[in-house]
Write an enzyme that holds these catalytic residues in place. Structure first.
Site, PDB file in Angstrom:
ATOM      1  N   GLY A  47       0.779  -1.211  -0.042  1.00 43.87           N
ATOM      2  CA  GLY A  47      -0.032  -0.031  -0.059  1.00 43.87           C
ATOM      3  C   GLY A  47       1.017   1.199   0.058  1.00 43.87           C
ATOM      4  O   GLY A  47       0.712   2.129   0.823  1.00 43.87           O
ATOM      5  N   GLY A  51      -0.718   8.477   1.208  1.00 44.13           N
ATOM      6  CA  GLY A  51      -0.722   8.674   2.747  1.00 44.13           C
ATOM      7  C   GLY A  51       0.345   7.931   3.294  1.00 44.13           C
ATOM      8  O   GLY A  51       1.518   8.408   3.121  1.00 44.13           O
ATOM      9  N   ALA A 111      -3.367  -6.301  -3.476  1.00 43.74           N
ATOM     10  CA  ALA A 111      -2.482  -6.768  -2.368  1.00 43.74           C
ATOM     11  C   ALA A 111      -3.074  -7.905  -1.755  1.00 43.74           C
ATOM     12  O   ALA A 111      -2.380  -8.538  -1.047  1.00 43.74           O
ATOM     13  CB  ALA A 111      -2.326  -5.579  -1.303  1.00 43.74           C
ATOM     14  N   ALA A 139      -5.703   0.559   2.588  1.00 44.50           N
ATOM     15  CA  ALA A 139      -6.978   1.060   2.783  1.00 44.50           C
ATOM     16  C   ALA A 139      -7.915   0.703   1.781  1.00 44.50           C
ATOM     17  O   ALA A 139      -7.816   1.305   0.597  1.00 44.50           O
ATOM     18  CB  ALA A 139      -6.899   2.382   3.353  1.00 44.50           C
ATOM     19  N   TYR A 224      -6.127   4.130  14.015  1.00 48.58           N
ATOM     20  CA  TYR A 224      -6.589   5.553  14.474  1.00 48.58           C
ATOM     21  C   TYR A 224      -7.587   5.337  15.707  1.00 48.58           C
ATOM     22  O   TYR A 224      -8.382   4.444  15.685  1.00 48.58           O
ATOM     23  CB  TYR A 224      -7.181   6.185  13.384  1.00 48.58           C
ATOM     24  CG  TYR A 224      -7.666   7.719  13.643  1.00 48.58           C
ATOM     25  CD1 TYR A 224      -6.551   8.475  14.126  1.00 48.58           C
ATOM     26  CD2 TYR A 224      -9.110   8.004  13.816  1.00 48.58           C
ATOM     27  CE1 TYR A 224      -7.210   9.774  14.370  1.00 48.58           C
ATOM     28  CE2 TYR A 224      -9.692   9.467  14.106  1.00 48.58           C
ATOM     29  CZ  TYR A 224      -8.395  10.105  14.449  1.00 48.58           C
ATOM     30  OH  TYR A 224      -8.715  11.476  14.786  1.00 48.58           O
ATOM     31  N   TYR A 234     -16.236   6.145  14.359  1.00 50.78           N
ATOM     32  CA  TYR A 234     -14.848   5.594  13.936  1.00 50.78           C
ATOM     33  C   TYR A 234     -14.747   4.510  14.931  1.00 50.78           C
ATOM     34  O   TYR A 234     -14.698   3.232  14.828  1.00 50.78           O
ATOM     35  CB  TYR A 234     -13.796   6.553  13.865  1.00 50.78           C
ATOM     36  CG  TYR A 234     -12.693   6.130  13.198  1.00 50.78           C
ATOM     37  CD1 TYR A 234     -12.483   6.365  11.926  1.00 50.78           C
ATOM     38  CD2 TYR A 234     -11.993   5.425  13.794  1.00 50.78           C
ATOM     39  CE1 TYR A 234     -11.451   5.835  11.169  1.00 50.78           C
ATOM     40  CE2 TYR A 234     -10.643   4.852  13.109  1.00 50.78           C
ATOM     41  CZ  TYR A 234     -10.443   4.956  11.807  1.00 50.78           C
ATOM     42  OH  TYR A 234      -9.734   4.352  11.090  1.00 50.78           O
ATOM     43  N   LYS A 243     -10.275  -2.146  13.274  1.00 55.36           N
ATOM     44  CA  LYS A 243      -9.025  -1.671  14.020  1.00 55.36           C
ATOM     45  C   LYS A 243      -8.684  -2.553  15.219  1.00 55.36           C
ATOM     46  O   LYS A 243      -7.531  -2.811  15.439  1.00 55.36           O
ATOM     47  CB  LYS A 243      -9.144  -0.281  14.267  1.00 55.36           C
ATOM     48  CG  LYS A 243      -9.145   0.556  13.198  1.00 55.36           C
ATOM     49  CD  LYS A 243      -7.919   0.340  12.164  1.00 55.36           C
ATOM     50  CE  LYS A 243      -8.056   1.498  11.034  1.00 55.36           C
ATOM     51  NZ  LYS A 243      -6.936   1.254   9.973  1.00 55.36           N
ATOM     52  N   THR A 274      -7.040  12.505   3.961  1.00 51.53           N
ATOM     53  CA  THR A 274      -6.448  11.417   3.105  1.00 51.53           C
ATOM     54  C   THR A 274      -7.634  11.050   2.518  1.00 51.53           C
ATOM     55  O   THR A 274      -9.049  11.432   2.650  1.00 51.53           O
ATOM     56  CB  THR A 274      -6.179  10.239   3.997  1.00 51.53           C
ATOM     57  OG1 THR A 274      -7.302   9.484   4.851  1.00 51.53           O
ATOM     58  CG2 THR A 274      -4.832  10.409   5.088  1.00 51.53           C
TER      59      THR A 274
END
Length: 396
Positions: A47, A51, A111, A139, A224, A234, A243, A274
């Site tokens: 990736g 970013g 990927a 991402a 994050y 989030y 996450k 981003t």
């Protein structure tokens, strides 16, 4: 072709090769203005085109003089359409790395696919032997499982109940309320499948089996946490579950790699402009408020500043990097300072369509969004005819 920005919602459907090259060079210049990092020598970035992935590749190459392999999706241009910004970024990086006498190679492909992993492993064997840093920075909104062929789609939704809060159209400055419906169990499961740690683990397993990892290899991925304002959509939402899975994967990988002196970490970064963050309702307004506050306090960082600090002050500062109670490296420490968050909350409570440009840095957000795609970049003549068909050196 005269290339101008064209937008569709939170996506810019065109990108500018000269603007992207200028943005890459700006990041290179920043890293080269800093002390040299005694860091990795052979680096794989999965990736690598935008970013944190791109910033990690630039920091490794131009901060530590490392040889690099970048993995990213193919997206070449033609006479009638532009390539992706990531493609132009990678072309500019490869050119600069060659000129600096560094080995650098690009593997283009999905990927998640076994074929991409196999091509990457073969390249490492032929060109580098082994890698001592693996950065996983993928991402994606969609994933096709290479084993089952099943396709999963990720969503950005709260969990349990609807969530209502402010959001902004960063093109127009209009502040409105938005209500997000909660994710279903199926949507949560698919989001974890796409954005969790399964593919990171699959890469490390494949690289270990092929014996192309150094014994003391470091591997990192990015996460994050954010503030109370963004928590429901989030960290406590569907993406937060992913996450959580990513962070659990890092602990598992760390246990496995420690037997030979290796290590694995999740790095918790700050909120930034981003392509991914612009898609999340509420987040652009939060980041605009955060940028205003951190710039006024003199502690604002972008991707490249964060990544250089990660390498120089955490990963390669000597000894083990400091981690929190969950084993994560934190470079969101300045974002979550009490004084910063108190000011952001104050702005949030007051902001409307009428005062948004006074209270927040929405103009800076909007400009940085377009710079992701190579537009609004100082020194670039956007009325000049350019060839959108740019080749990437050393691309497989």
């Amino acid at each position: 072709m005269i290339i101008k920005p064209r937008t569709r919602g939170f996506i810019c459907t065109t990108s500018h090769p000269a603007g992207c090259a200028a943005q890459v060079q700006k990041q290179i210049d920043y890293v080269q203005s800093k002390p040299v990092i005694e860091g990795p020598k052979n680096v794989l970035v999965i990736g690598a085109s935008t970013g944190y992935g791109l910033a990690a590749r630039i920091t490794a190459a131009f901060g530590a003089k490392a040889n690099t392999v970048g993995v990213y999706r193919p997206s070449s241009g033609s006479e009638k359409r532009t390539a992706s910004a990531g493609w132009y970024n990678s072309a500019a990086f490869e050119q600069a790395a060659q000129e600096a006498g560094l080995k650098s190679y690009s593997v283009t492909g999905d990927a998640f696919a076994k074929e991409t992993k196999d091509k990457t492993i073969q390249l490492i064997k032929e060109k580098l032997g082994k890698v001592d840093l693996v950065v996983y920075s993928v991402a994606s909104a969609r994933k096709t499982d290479p084993e089952t062929g099943e396709t999963y789609n990720s969503v950005l939704k709260p969990i349990g109940k609807p969530f209502t809060n402010k959001t902004v159209n960063f093109h127009t400055g209009e502040v409105t309320d938005i209500t997000l419906e909660p994710a279903t169990e199926q949507e949560i499961r698919e989001t974890v499948a796409v954005m969790g740690g399964d593919d990171w683990e699959a890469w490390i397993e494949a690289l270990r089996a092929a014996e192309v990892l150094s014994e003391d290899v470091t591997t990192i991925s990015f996460s994050y946490i954010g503030s109370e304002i963004t928590k429901a959509v989030y960290r406590e939402g569907s993406i937060g579950r992913a996450k959580d899975h990513l962070e659990a994967t890092s602990l598992k990988l760390n246990d496995e790699l420690q037997s030979t002196g290796g290590r694995a970490y999740v790095v918790v970064s700050k909120g930034l402009v981003t392509q991914s963050s612009s898609a999340i309702p509420i987040v652009p307004l939060y980041i605009s408020s955060l940028y205003k506050t951190m710039k006024e306090k003199g502690i604002h960082e972008g991707c490249i500043e964060q990544t250089y600090r990660l390498f120089s002050d955490r990963l390669y500062a000597g000894g083990e990097p400091p981690v929190d109670e969950a084993g994560r490296i934190r470079i969101d420490d300045w974002e979550l300072r009490e004084d910063v968050q108190a000011e952001v909350v104050k702005i949030w409570d007051q902001v409307t369509s009428d005062n948004i440009y006074d209270l927040t840095d929405l103009e800076g957000y909007r400009k940085e969004f377009f710079q992701l795609f190579g537009f609004e970049t100082e020194g670039v003549d956007y009325d000049t005819d350019v060839d959108p068909d740019v080749k990437v050196p050393n691309s497989i």
